[in-house]
Design a protein around this motif. Sequence first.
Motif, PDB file in Angstrom:
ATOM      1  N   GLY A 421       0.817  -1.212   0.000  1.00 22.74           N
ATOM      2  CA  GLY A 421       0.000   0.000   0.000  1.00 22.74           C
ATOM      3  C   GLY A 421       0.847   1.255   0.000  1.00 22.74           C
ATOM      4  O   GLY A 421       0.509   2.253  -0.650  1.00 22.74           O
ATOM      5  N   ALA A 422       1.965   1.239   0.742  1.00 22.15           N
ATOM      6  CA  ALA A 422       2.849   2.399   0.782  1.00 22.15           C
ATOM      7  C   ALA A 422       3.520   2.631  -0.555  1.00 22.15           C
ATOM      8  O   ALA A 422       3.631   3.763  -1.040  1.00 22.15           O
ATOM      9  CB  ALA A 422       3.889   2.223   1.885  1.00 22.15           C
ATOM     10  N   ALA A 423       3.953   1.538  -1.200  1.00 18.27           N
ATOM     11  CA  ALA A 423       4.625   1.676  -2.489  1.00 18.27           C
ATOM     12  C   ALA A 423       3.691   2.235  -3.554  1.00 18.27           C
ATOM     13  O   ALA A 423       4.105   3.014  -4.417  1.00 18.27           O
ATOM     14  CB  ALA A 423       5.168   0.308  -2.929  1.00 18.27           C
ATOM     15  N   ALA A 424       2.394   1.869  -3.471  1.00 19.54           N
ATOM     16  CA  ALA A 424       1.429   2.369  -4.453  1.00 19.54           C
ATOM     17  C   ALA A 424       1.300   3.883  -4.384  1.00 19.54           C
ATOM     18  O   ALA A 424       0.963   4.517  -5.386  1.00 19.54           O
ATOM     19  CB  ALA A 424       0.073   1.710  -4.231  1.00 19.54           C
ATOM     20  N   LYS A 425       1.561   4.480  -3.237  1.00 22.47           N
ATOM     21  CA  LYS A 425       1.476   5.937  -3.095  1.00 22.47           C
ATOM     22  C   LYS A 425       2.849   6.595  -3.066  1.00 22.47           C
ATOM     23  O   LYS A 425       2.944   7.809  -2.848  1.00 22.47           O
ATOM     24  CB  LYS A 425       0.717   6.297  -1.805  1.00 22.47           C
ATOM     25  N   GLY A 426       3.892   5.815  -3.276  1.00 18.47           N
ATOM     26  CA  GLY A 426       5.234   6.379  -3.248  1.00 18.47           C
ATOM     27  C   GLY A 426       5.686   6.791  -1.870  1.00 18.47           C
ATOM     28  O   GLY A 426       6.554   7.657  -1.719  1.00 18.47           O
ATOM     29  N   ILE A 427       5.113   6.162  -0.838  1.00 23.03           N
ATOM     30  CA  ILE A 427       5.451   6.509   0.544  1.00 23.03           C
ATOM     31  C   ILE A 427       6.615   5.653   1.014  1.00 23.03           C
ATOM     32  O   ILE A 427       6.600   4.426   0.845  1.00 23.03           O
ATOM     33  CB  ILE A 427       4.233   6.322   1.462  1.00 23.03           C
ATOM     34  N   ALA A 428       7.607   6.286   1.600  1.00 22.86           N
ATOM     35  CA  ALA A 428       8.773   5.563   2.119  1.00 22.86           C
ATOM     36  C   ALA A 428       8.529   5.152   3.561  1.00 22.86           C
ATOM     37  O   ALA A 428       8.212   5.993   4.410  1.00 22.86           O
ATOM     38  CB  ALA A 428      10.016   6.446   2.032  1.00 22.86           C
ATOM     39  N   LEU A 429       8.642   3.836   3.829  1.00 22.33           N
ATOM     40  CA  LEU A 429       8.563   3.320   5.197  1.00 22.33           C
ATOM     41  C   LEU A 429       9.980   3.144   5.709  1.00 22.33           C
ATOM     42  O   LEU A 429      10.750   2.344   5.167  1.00 22.33           O
ATOM     43  CB  LEU A 429       7.824   1.977   5.226  1.00 22.33           C
ATOM     44  N   ILE A 430      10.343   3.903   6.745  1.00 22.66           N
ATOM     45  CA  ILE A 430      11.708   3.879   7.263  1.00 22.66           C
ATOM     46  C   ILE A 430      11.689   3.268   8.660  1.00 22.66           C
ATOM     47  O   ILE A 430      11.080   3.826   9.586  1.00 22.66           O
ATOM     48  CB  ILE A 430      12.318   5.285   7.305  1.00 22.66           C
ATOM     49  N   ASN A 431      12.342   2.120   8.805  1.00 22.36           N
ATOM     50  CA  ASN A 431      12.436   1.440  10.106  1.00 22.36           C
ATOM     51  C   ASN A 431      13.746   1.858  10.765  1.00 22.36           C
ATOM     52  O   ASN A 431      14.828   1.510  10.287  1.00 22.36           O
ATOM     53  CB  ASN A 431      12.382  -0.076   9.902  1.00 22.36           C
ATOM     54  N   GLU A 432      13.642   2.607  11.863  1.00 24.99           N
ATOM     55  CA  GLU A 432      14.829   3.076  12.566  1.00 24.99           C
ATOM     56  C   GLU A 432      15.169   2.195  13.770  1.00 24.99           C
ATOM     57  O   GLU A 432      15.994   2.566  14.595  1.00 24.99           O
ATOM     58  CB  GLU A 432      14.617   4.521  13.018  1.00 24.99           C
ATOM     59  N   SER A 461      -1.640   9.838   4.659  1.00 20.94           N
ATOM     60  CA  SER A 461      -0.431  10.565   4.264  1.00 20.94           C
ATOM     61  C   SER A 461      -0.487  10.842   2.766  1.00 20.94           C
ATOM     62  O   SER A 461      -0.988  10.019   1.984  1.00 20.94           O
ATOM     63  CB  SER A 461       0.826   9.757   4.593  1.00 20.94           C
ATOM     64  N   PRO A 462       0.009  11.979   2.329  1.00 21.94           N
ATOM     65  CA  PRO A 462       0.006  12.289   0.886  1.00 21.94           C
ATOM     66  C   PRO A 462       1.037  11.451   0.146  1.00 21.94           C
ATOM     67  O   PRO A 462       1.899  10.796   0.740  1.00 21.94           O
ATOM     68  CB  PRO A 462       0.365  13.774   0.864  1.00 21.94           C
ATOM     69  N   ARG A 463       0.952  11.470  -1.152  1.00 21.95           N
ATOM     70  CA  ARG A 463       1.905  10.727  -1.986  1.00 21.95           C
ATOM     71  C   ARG A 463       3.327  11.254  -1.769  1.00 21.95           C
ATOM     72  O   ARG A 463       3.550  12.425  -1.469  1.00 21.95           O
ATOM     73  CB  ARG A 463       1.532  10.836  -3.461  1.00 21.95           C
ATOM     74  N   ASP A 464       4.273  10.350  -1.921  1.00 24.37           N
ATOM     75  CA  ASP A 464       5.705  10.681  -1.848  1.00 24.37           C
ATOM     76  C   ASP A 464       6.106  11.271  -0.489  1.00 24.37           C
ATOM     77  O   ASP A 464       7.026  12.089  -0.405  1.00 24.37           O
ATOM     78  CB  ASP A 464       6.089  11.662  -2.967  1.00 24.37           C
ATOM     79  N   SER A 465       5.434  10.863   0.557  1.00 27.48           N
ATOM     80  CA  SER A 465       5.804  11.318   1.891  1.00 27.48           C
ATOM     81  C   SER A 465       6.595  10.218   2.605  1.00 27.48           C
ATOM     82  O   SER A 465       6.970   9.205   2.005  1.00 27.48           O
ATOM     83  CB  SER A 465       4.563  11.689   2.698  1.00 27.48           C
ATOM     84  N   THR A 466       6.846  10.404   3.898  1.00 28.36           N
ATOM     85  CA  THR A 466       7.693   9.479   4.653  1.00 28.36           C
ATOM     86  C   THR A 466       7.012   9.093   5.958  1.00 28.36           C
ATOM     87  O   THR A 466       6.406   9.941   6.626  1.00 28.36           O
ATOM     88  CB  THR A 466       9.053  10.139   4.972  1.00 28.36           C
TER      89      THR A 466
END
Length: 578
Positions: A421-432, A461-466
């Motif tokens: 789902g995140a990839a479809a909106k260009g959202i970066a999932l960052i695991n810290e 969250s909007p597209r291409d967000s983090t």
Amino acid sequence: MHRPGAQLPFAENFHSLGLRARVVLCQLPLVSCMLVVVGVFALAEPAMFANPWFRLCLLLHAVVLALCALIPWERLPVRSFQIIPIIDFALIALLLHADGQALSGLGMLLVFPVIWLSVSVLKSRILISFAGSLLAVLVPVLLSEAVNATHLLRLVLAPVIMLAISVSVHIIANNLEFQRAQIATAEAELHKVLQASREREQLLHAVVDSIDVGLVAVDSRGAVTLVNRQQEEFAVRASAPGREAATPDLQADHSKIYDDDGVSPLPPQARPVHRASRAEEFSGQIMWLGEGPQRIAVSAAARKISGQPVTPESPGSVVLFKEVTDQLAALAAKDDFMSAISHELRTPLTSILAYVDLALEHPDLPGQAADYLAVADRNAERLLELISDFLSSSAGTLEIQTQAADLADVVRRSMLSAAAGAAAKGIALINEIDHELPAEIDPGRMTQVMDNLLSNAVKYSPRDSTIRIRGWRDGGTSVLEVEDTGYGMDAADQRRVFDRYFRSSSARSSGIHGTGLGLVVTKEIVNRHGGTIEVASRLGAGTRVTVKIPKAGHQAEDALPPKAFVLGSRRQHAAGNS
């Protein structure tokens, strides 16, 4: 009113006396001194009483005092009584002539008529005072047989001193009159303000008594300062049979007040007014008042009157109580309806999913048919999740089976689920999280928590967000944090974010579908682990959700809310409960 010092008995109320009484009081100082003069002459020079001028002087003083008391000055022309100090100049001149020493210490008696005239409203009062003093000492000198240079010097000096005294008294009197006028003006303004304040207070009481919401105002020390009529009615509902009526603040120990489960007595320190006296701000505290058919449910909210830090001088808080018996009954009916519908839908839906899985596993399934079935399977999965959310908000039992597990693994599994789902909106999932987070948890339930949090973060969250996921240990507590840069919420929405079926205004305006149950289920799971969940958000700037799980993550009975929930998770859990 502050009084600068002790006053004579008549001084404070002088202007409230009648005019004759005031004239007599103004003449009394001179008469009193004349009595002292008589006493001195009686002891030191009795021969003075043989002097006809002295006897005439005493007689005239007595006559003038009698006239002061007998003449109806109120009926005569205004200020006609001011002829008395002028007559006093003549009487003093007669006394000085009788004494034979025109400028002896008796000349000091001139001070009394001088002062009386100086505080009057006569236009020529200073001139009259000077002329009266001059004539009072000049006549005895002219009638004296021998006049020398010393007499002439004293003749000039005495009137000049009286002139100085007259000017000084006049200035002081004018200043006092000015101050009195200012005080009178201030008192008039104060009276207007007090009258306006009383009118506003009456209006306030009329308004607060006309609303159907109970209201209690408390100061910073917890003392009740205002109660309206509706709150007094609530207090009657909370009264125990055969006992005195409950206090309007609902703090009395004998009051029949219960927590939101309707069973557990609510201790005084957890009641709304006591919480407000500690400067707490809250809303949506449900409590039940009374017993039997008269029992009602109320929702309490508290706000500080001022945003300033709490001090002994701060204005305190306002607590509002609103009856929500009908609303709770409606919610219960809706929950029962949704639970019944969900149970009826879940069984055939589970069967549909099972047969779709079997069809997808068929080796000879055409590619296009497989695509169609995959869409059907995905939507059926979504429908099952919605049904599970509805069931999770209904009464039932929630089982938490804890074991030693790594929260970091839970996060990684949930991120894999949310990745598509995140990839479809260009959202970066960052695991810290780059280390283990051991905890005693139910891995399945905590996976459900992270799935809900990541699903919300991706949806809003909007597209291409983090989206960032963080985790760390804080003493004996494991902390997880999910932060996005999405639409965010305002302060009003944040206070209701864990309310059942609630969706924020930004979520509704976005057109994104949701049930308003995801965070309700999430909070319940976290609470059952003995942990806490907090939401911090700014409208248009994103949201941060923080979950804290203590080291001993077993079920904490004292942390449970009054109503238990049945939680379902996807197909296997639903099938097991069908």
